[in-house]
Design an enzyme around this catalytic site. Sequence first.
Site, mmCIF file in Angstrom:
data_model
loop_
_atom_site.group_PDB
_atom_site.id
_atom_site.type_symbol
_atom_site.label_atom_id
_atom_site.label_comp_id
_atom_site.label_asym_id
_atom_site.label_seq_id
_atom_site.Cartn_x
_atom_site.Cartn_y
_atom_site.Cartn_z
ATOM 1 N N CYS A 259 -0.923 26.017 2.280
ATOM 2 C CA CYS A 259 -1.300 25.249 1.087
ATOM 3 C C CYS A 259 -2.808 24.974 1.048
ATOM 4 O O CYS A 259 -3.290 24.108 1.783
ATOM 5 C CB CYS A 259 -0.506 23.938 1.106
ATOM 6 S SG CYS A 259 -1.037 22.696 -0.073
ATOM 7 N N CYS B 165 -3.882 21.359 0.542
ATOM 8 C CA CYS B 165 -3.622 20.556 1.746
ATOM 9 C C CYS B 165 -4.807 20.638 2.701
ATOM 10 O O CYS B 165 -5.203 19.642 3.307
ATOM 11 C CB CYS B 165 -2.354 21.039 2.452
ATOM 12 S SG CYS B 165 -0.858 20.896 1.460
#
Length: 112
Positions: free
Chosen positions: A31, A34
């Site tokens: 991600c 993230c």
Amino acid sequence: MTLPATGDATFGRDVLAAAEPVLVDFTAGWCPPCVMVKPALERIAADLAGRLRVVTLDVDQHPGTAARYRVLGLPTLALFVGGELVTQLTGARPRAAILAAVEPHLAAAAAR
């Protein structure tokens, strides 16, 4: 600074039974947002040490806890105070926005 990790088996001890408020970073290695938010979370963890604990939970490795808290987007930041979920943010946010969401709950927790 590396943030400590929690998982399905340790979530109750690490988060729900914690004496201090805990901000959980629901994340995944694949991600990009993230990865973008990680430095802000590390700085928050350092700045608020003693008032707030920040931990990560990899949703791919620990899907049970992610499902229990209806994590549908990443990153999701969930703040737990006294074992209760008090606020949740989804998506990468700057440090100031994360602090704005967390600080009122920390003040309330300190007043207990």
